[in-house]
Scaffold this motif. Structure first.
Motif, PDB file in Angstrom:
ATOM      1  N   VAL A  95       0.804  -1.030  -0.145  1.00 54.78           N
ATOM      2  CA  VAL A  95      -0.150   0.064  -0.049  1.00 54.78           C
ATOM      3  C   VAL A  95       0.682   1.362  -0.111  1.00 54.78           C
ATOM      4  O   VAL A  95       1.542   1.241   0.838  1.00 54.78           O
ATOM      5  N   ASP A  96       0.692   1.981  -0.954  1.00 53.45           N
ATOM      6  CA  ASP A  96       1.727   3.384  -1.140  1.00 53.45           C
ATOM      7  C   ASP A  96       0.545   4.697  -1.046  1.00 53.45           C
ATOM      8  O   ASP A  96      -0.357   4.631  -2.054  1.00 53.45           O
ATOM      9  N   CYS A  97       0.994   5.521  -0.364  1.00 51.17           N
ATOM     10  CA  CYS A  97       0.278   6.719  -0.430  1.00 51.17           C
ATOM     11  C   CYS A  97       0.431   7.644  -1.603  1.00 51.17           C
ATOM     12  O   CYS A  97       1.702   7.692  -1.897  1.00 51.17           O
ATOM     13  N   ASN A  98      -0.393   8.017  -2.386  1.00 50.51           N
ATOM     14  CA  ASN A  98      -0.114   8.868  -3.709  1.00 50.51           C
ATOM     15  C   ASN A  98       0.394  10.240  -3.294  1.00 50.51           C
ATOM     16  O   ASN A  98      -0.315  10.801  -2.506  1.00 50.51           O
ATOM     17  N   ALA A 123       3.504   0.603   3.397  1.00 55.20           N
ATOM     18  CA  ALA A 123       3.275  -0.377   4.309  1.00 55.20           C
ATOM     19  C   ALA A 123       3.024  -1.695   3.270  1.00 55.20           C
ATOM     20  O   ALA A 123       2.506  -1.948   2.291  1.00 55.20           O
ATOM     21  N   PHE A 124       3.725  -2.962   3.661  1.00 51.69           N
ATOM     22  CA  PHE A 124       3.426  -4.187   3.027  1.00 51.69           C
ATOM     23  C   PHE A 124       2.230  -4.984   4.114  1.00 51.69           C
ATOM     24  O   PHE A 124       2.590  -4.624   5.302  1.00 51.69           O
ATOM     25  N   VAL A 131      -4.583   6.321  -1.674  1.00 52.09           N
ATOM     26  CA  VAL A 131      -3.537   5.218  -1.636  1.00 52.09           C
ATOM     27  C   VAL A 131      -3.724   4.418  -3.118  1.00 52.09           C
ATOM     28  O   VAL A 131      -4.809   4.299  -3.394  1.00 52.09           O
ATOM     29  N   SER A 132      -2.480   3.643  -3.156  1.00 52.18           N
ATOM     30  CA  SER A 132      -2.721   2.663  -4.384  1.00 52.18           C
ATOM     31  C   SER A 132      -1.980   1.262  -3.701  1.00 52.18           C
ATOM     32  O   SER A 132      -1.246   1.228  -2.892  1.00 52.18           O
ATOM     33  N   ILE A 133      -2.871   0.164  -4.203  1.00 48.42           N
ATOM     34  CA  ILE A 133      -2.681  -1.153  -3.606  1.00 48.42           C
ATOM     35  C   ILE A 133      -2.289  -2.143  -4.634  1.00 48.42           C
ATOM     36  O   ILE A 133      -3.051  -2.217  -5.671  1.00 48.42           O
ATOM     37  N   GLY A 134      -1.005  -2.715  -4.690  1.00 48.34           N
ATOM     38  CA  GLY A 134      -0.546  -3.769  -5.360  1.00 48.34           C
ATOM     39  C   GLY A 134      -0.538  -5.191  -4.572  1.00 48.34           C
ATOM     40  O   GLY A 134      -0.054  -5.137  -3.731  1.00 48.34           O
ATOM     41  N   ALA A 173       4.907  -7.444  -5.948  1.00 41.98           N
ATOM     42  CA  ALA A 173       3.864  -6.366  -5.217  1.00 41.98           C
ATOM     43  C   ALA A 173       4.212  -4.897  -5.469  1.00 41.98           C
ATOM     44  O   ALA A 173       3.280  -3.960  -5.752  1.00 41.98           O
ATOM     45  N   LYS A 174       5.451  -4.584  -5.492  1.00 42.14           N
ATOM     46  CA  LYS A 174       6.027  -3.287  -5.952  1.00 42.14           C
ATOM     47  C   LYS A 174       5.584  -2.777  -7.450  1.00 42.14           C
ATOM     48  O   LYS A 174       5.133  -1.775  -7.601  1.00 42.14           O
TER      49      LYS A 174
END
Length: 417
Positions: free
Chosen positions: A5-8, A103-104, A132-135, A143-144
């Motif tokens: 999860v990465d905040c834009n 965060a993973f 946020v974006s989630i991969g 996941a990245k």
DNA sequence: TCTGGGGTCCTAGGACCC
DNA sequence: TCTGGGGTCCTAGGACCC
């Protein structure tokens, strides 16, 4: 399966939370001392503003396109980060907080992954205002990759990469330099050797990878193939070094002022050590002149002092740091930056005492914890050492600082009805 | 006028030990 | 003719991450 999860555009998004009129407007956030651009909203990226660009060179563009410029407000970003992470933690089996904005998540036991991610993303957005974006994929490295796709090529900000065929199809479109673990040098090196996409790396000779990119490169390639080499770290490992350093808002010439700065950085290091329940055995002090002033004489010395007994006492660490500073200081230079690095860190509960040490360590420990307690309650640096100074002329430049909406009572928003 | 701050890991080479 | 085998520790330099 693992989610990233990465905040834009995290810092830019934080500034927008309490100023919704900035939605769809170009925003940039500057580094300490208002030096370089370190965060950009999508609109600012579209204007061609580059990451790391020196702010003074961008002034025309900022003015012309009415870019909203902010000094960094780490009190705000840190607090919003904590809130986002708390929501992620409550919503998943396990979390590794990887950085202030990433965060993973361990996805073990979750069935409908896509729906799970969409819900989580909605909740974070609703509760904090941060997009946020989630991969999601079988390894951290994948996941990245999935996250990058989620951010750039999806409507809902979520991308799931599970089937081998999907994964391999995606990897054929990912340039090697976009991968986690490939920086500038490896990017150039790989392209010289004919590797262009992530898929090329999947098909590379593993022993060639290992001998040219070390064991880390090999791990990355294995992870691309779906073999996990990096696992979730539930507890952050103890830090091995802690550094506090700043550039000055103006040139500093005198030992007195340099001493105030170094004393402040040393006390901050000591405070960080106490937070981690750690002790340091070595203290390194460095000072630097301005490397961009080519005409000036340059002088960038450092000195390391080894402690007889590991410590996290602000008074002791500051005293040692000032001794080191006096040893390296030379008149006649304009200093632009100073810093303190504490290293050889050991856990608080395994302190090696000295036979000849006659300090009352129990008393000092009580003083330090009382100081920390007061400062936590009443605001940073409410109680500090006198050597840290009162004018603090060397302070950072922060001309466009936003309010600390969530961490300072005087800055809380007022709503008029 | 003006260019951030904070970290980690790996490897090679040199020194030492028995 | 011709010089072992097995270690540790430290540092500098180079890569990476956010």
């Amino acid at each position: 399966m693992i989610a990233l999860v990465d905040c834009n555009n995290f810092y830019a998004s934080c500034e927008r939370v309490f100023q919704p009129q900035l939605e769809k407007q170009p925003i940039v956030v500057l580094s300490n001392n208002d030096g370089c651009v370190i965060a950009r909203s999508n609109e600012a990226k579209a204007l061609g503003i580059k990451m790391g660009a020196p702010a003074f060179k961008m002034k025309t563009i900022f003015d012309h396109y009415k870019v909203h410029v902010f000094s960094s407000n780490f009190a705000l970003y840190g607090d919003l980060s904590r809130r986002v992470m708390q929501i992620l933690d409550e919503g998943s089996p396990a979390i590794e907080i990887y950085s202030i904005d990433e965060a993973f998540l361990d996805l073990n036991g979750i069935n409908k992954l896509n729906q799970f991610a969409i819900n989580l993303r909605t909740k974070v957005g609703k509760w904090t205002g941060i997009p946020v974006s989630i991969g999601m994929a079988p390894t951290k490295t994948l996941a990245k990759v999935a996250n990058k796709i989620a951010k750039k090529h999806t409507q809902n900000g979520v991308f799931l990469m599970r089937k081998e065929t999907t994964i391999y199809q995606v990897l054929k479109y990912i340039p090697v330099s976009d991968l986690w673990g490939i920086g500038r040098q490896y990017g150039k090196f790989l392209s010289r050797n004919g590797f262009n996409t992530a898929w090329d790396l999947v098909n590379a000779n593993e022993s060639w990878i290992k001998s040219n990119m070390s064991v880390n490169g090999l791990r990355m390639v294995k992870e691309l193939k779906g073999i996990p080499c990096y696992f979730l770290e539930h507890q952050p490992p103890r830090k091995k070094n802690i550094c506090t350093s700043r550039s000055f808002g103006m040139d500093v010439i005198h030992l007195q002022e340099l001493g105030e700065a170094v004393a402040s950085y040393a006390s901050t290091c000591a405070m960080k050590l106490r937070q981690e329940k750690s002790l340091t055995s070595s203290i390194l002090v460095f000072i630097k002149t301005n490397p961009f002033k080519n005409a000036d004489h340059q002088y960038n010395p450092c000195q390391k002092i080894i402690l007889d007994v590991p410590s996290n006492d602000s008074m002791e660490i500051t005293k040692q740091a000032l001794t080191a500073l006096k040893n390296i200081y030379k008149k006649g230079f304009s200093y632009k930056k100073a810093g303190v690095i504490v290293g050889d860190i050991v856990p608080q509960n395994s302190q090696q005492l000295s036979l000849f040490d006659n300090k009352d360590s129990f008393k000092i420990k009580n003083i330090m914890s009382a100081v920390d307690h007061i400062n936590q309650k009443m605001g940073r640096n409410k109680i500090r050492l006198a050597v840290q100074g009162f004018d603090r002329k060397w302070r950072l430049k922060q001309e466009k600082l936003s309010p600390c909406y969530t961490t300072r009572f005087s800055d809380v928003l007022e709503v008029k009805v």
